[in-house]
Every structure is written in C-alpha cells, then in structure tokens.
Design an enzyme around this catalytic site. Structure first.
Site, PDB file in Angstrom:
ATOM      1  CG  ASP A  65      -0.434  -0.598   2.437  1.00 47.72           C
ATOM      2  OD1 ASP A  65       0.792  -0.751   2.547  1.00 47.72           O
ATOM      3  OD2 ASP A  65      -1.222  -0.910   3.340  1.00 47.72           O
ATOM      4  CD  GLU A 124      -3.981   3.926   6.918  1.00 51.47           C
ATOM      5  OE1 GLU A 124      -5.023   3.843   7.595  1.00 51.47           O
ATOM      6  OE2 GLU A 124      -2.930   3.343   7.231  1.00 51.47           O
TER       7      GLU A 124
END
Length: 378
Positions: A65, A124
C-alpha cells in the site's frame, strides 16, 4: 539502498488517491531497472508491475500500500515528512521499499513463474483494494496467489507473526448526524439539545457489545470524535459522531449495525430529533488461505533464521481482505520494534526490518516461483 528509498518516500506522504508524487517516485525507480522482463501499468495513483518469469505456470502477486495519514509528524528524524499535516504513520513507506527490494531481486535473478507487484493507493481510505481489484488493468493480470505484510511495532526485528484463517477483523466507519433545534441556554425548553442526545447515544452504543453480541464473538464500537455546538451559551442544534465498528465475523457486523440503527431510532423519538447514519468505508476481514499460510510458515521455520510467532487474530482493519476474498494468499506481521504504535505521530520503526523482509521474501518467492522445477527434478 532500500532504506534510502524508504526515507525518500517517508518525506512525501500523501492521502488516498492523491499519491501523485509517490507514484512518480516509484515509476522513476522502475525506469532504472532492466526492462526486458518488465511490464508496467498505472491505475489512478497506483501501479501494477509484471515481472515475467522464465517458464511461468502461475503468477505470484505481492501487494504494497502507498498512502499516508492526516497526522502531524512528531519525530526528530532528519527525513521527517515535508508535507504538513501528513505522515507515513502506518509504515506504508516501508511496505513500498520492501516491495521494490523484492521486485529488484526478481528482475536481476529471474524465477520460473511470473510475479505481479501491486502498488495500491488509498488503503487508509476510502479504500483502494476493491476498485483496483475490479479494474480492467488488474483483471487482465490477475495473480493465482497473493501475499502482503504489515509492519508491527510490538514485535522485535527478526520476527514475523501470522496464522492460518482469520487474521484481521471486518471493519466499518461510522458517522451519525443528529439534528435538533438550537437556542438560548436560558430557554432549554424551547430547544432540542443535541449535546444531550449525542451523550445518551454514545452511552447506549456501548451496551451493544456487552449485551447484544455473543460473548464468544468479538466486537468493538469506538466513537473517536464528537463535534457539536458553537459557544458556551447556545444550545447545540447539531451533533456529529464519528467512529468505527470492528468484528471478527460478517454476521456480528450485521448484528451490530442492526442494533445501532435501532438505538438511533430510539434517540430520534426520545429527543425529538432527526438522525442520519453513514457507514463510510467498509473493509472485509483478512482471512489467510490455510494451505498457503501453513506452507509459508513451514518454509520460514525450516529455511530461514527469522523467528515465527503464531499470533492471534487482531481487530485491525485492512482492505487487503478484499483481495484475499478472491485470490488465495496470506498476510503477515513484520516486527519493527518501535515504542510508539501504528497511527502514532512518533512512530519510528527500526529500519533493519527492511532488509530482514527483503531477504525473507526473496527467498520465499524464489522457492515458490521455482517450485515446479524442483518437483520435476525429483
């Protein structure tokens, strides 16, 4: 080298789907590698990199990520964030550096099978895994198995932790808006006070876990932010509650949401107000494939000097769960030994963990990616 890459990325944290500098940094690095076996695609602010093997029978996926968090960094490191109000406080800078380390090794030391490196934005929020998974770009290169890691400040460097089956929880954001009637503090009988309504709602929400969820299940409801009112002598007309829900099963998540909705309806009646519920981003549980995870754990124990911990499931949320729901694979914790935890403004992971992870993963994907050759030679 990859420590320096991590430090470069640490200085330019960007929020979900805003990772333009991060994307360009990775693309610039990829341009320095031999291109004979590389294919590169971009998807929004993410990147897909296919490394062609010598005689592929499958594709091994690896996901890292990319995004940071809206946090003011409070470390004193010389490579601290240069973006005000933004920080890599969840280790995604390390995740990317490790992925580039493994990718570089596979480019220079080809394995039999193909590898797909997935640099995914917006973990997120609002969630990049599911839309990336459903994109045409990834559908064309869908891997046969997939893996990922997440840094773990609580574990020492040289340790990884994982387990078969459920690793991370189902998670959902929670936003509740209450609308009443404001007015002068001297005339409360002419108003509908949303501070009082919100206070009552918060207390009632806490009874869901203690009285509605099976004690043998696990659930957490957290209200992390309450916004209401303007000045001290005006009764608040509005209130907004922001929080999260975490459960270890989809069934428990549905039960918790049902109880939240029932309690909110009761608040509307009791306080003569209007209420609106929004669940925001929702992440599916991270469920490790039992066969692949067990195989990986045996490999770690037999073929490396990395210490393996068989951990318990955690209430952490990770949108990698969407990928694991469609592609067999696993995730594991990487020990980085920091006194401050994830999402903390003083998180300062031990960078020695980068080399530990790169060495572990290159050995594993080399073994896994050449496994068919070994079987044929027996």
């Amino acid at each position: 080298m990859f420590v320096n890459i991590r430090r470069d990325l640490h200085q330019i944290p960007e929020l979900g789907f805003q990772e333009f500098k991060t994307q360009q940094y990775i693309l610039d690095y990829l341009a320095t590698l031999p291109s004979e076996r590389l294919q590169i695609k971009t998807w929004r602010t993410g990147i897909l990199v296919r490394v062609h093997g010598t005689a592929p029978t499958k594709t091994i996926g690896y996901r890292a990520d990319m995004d940071g968090l809206p946090i003011d960094e409070q470390t004193d490191v010389p490579f601290r964030s240069t973006h005000e109000g933004r920080m890599h406080a969840c280790g995604h800078d390390m995740h990317m550096a490790i992925a580039l380390g493994v990718l570089t090794h596979v480019v220079h030391h080809p394995i039999r099978d193909d590898m797909l490196f997935i640099f995914q934005p917006a973990e997120e929020g609002p969630g990049g895994a599911l839309p990336m998974l459903e994109s045409d770009e990834m559908k064309q290169w869908m891997p046969d198995m997939i893996l990922a890691l997440h840094i773990a400040p609580a574990y020492p460097v040289g340790t990884i932790a994982t387990k078969e089956g459920l690793l991370f929880a189902n998670t959902s954001e929670l936003f509740i808006d209450l609308i009443g009637k404001g007015g002068h503090a001297a005339f409360p009988h002419e108003t509908k006070d949303m501070v009082v309504a919100a206070s009552s709602l918060i207390m009632q929400l806490q009874t869901i876990v203690s009285r509605n969820v099976n004690p043998l299940d696990s659930a957490v409801i957290t209200i992390g932010k309450l916004t209401s009112g303007t000045v001290q002598n005006v009764i608040a007309e509005r209130a907004r509650l922001e929080g999260t829900i975490r459960t270890l099963s989809p069934e428990a998540m549905e039960k918790v949401k049902g109880r939240i909705e029932a309690i909110v309806r009761g608040i509307e009646v009791a306080y003569d107000c209007q209420a609106h519920i929004d669940y925001g981003s929702m992440y599916y549980q991270v469920y490790n494939d039992e066969t692949l995870t067990n195989e990986f754990m045996q490999f770690v124990e037999k073929e490396t000097d990395v210490h393996l911990v068989r951990c318990q499931e955690a209430m952490t949320g990770e949108d990698f769960g969407y990928m694991l729901a469609r592609i067999p694979g696993f995730m594991f914790w990487l020990g980085v030994q920091s006194p401050f935890g994830l999402h903390h403004a003083k998180l300062n992971p031990n960078e020695e963990a980068i080399d530990v992870a790169i060495q572990l993963l290159t050995r594993y994907v080399t073994w896994k990616g050449n496994h068919k050759v070994k079987e044929e030679e027996r």
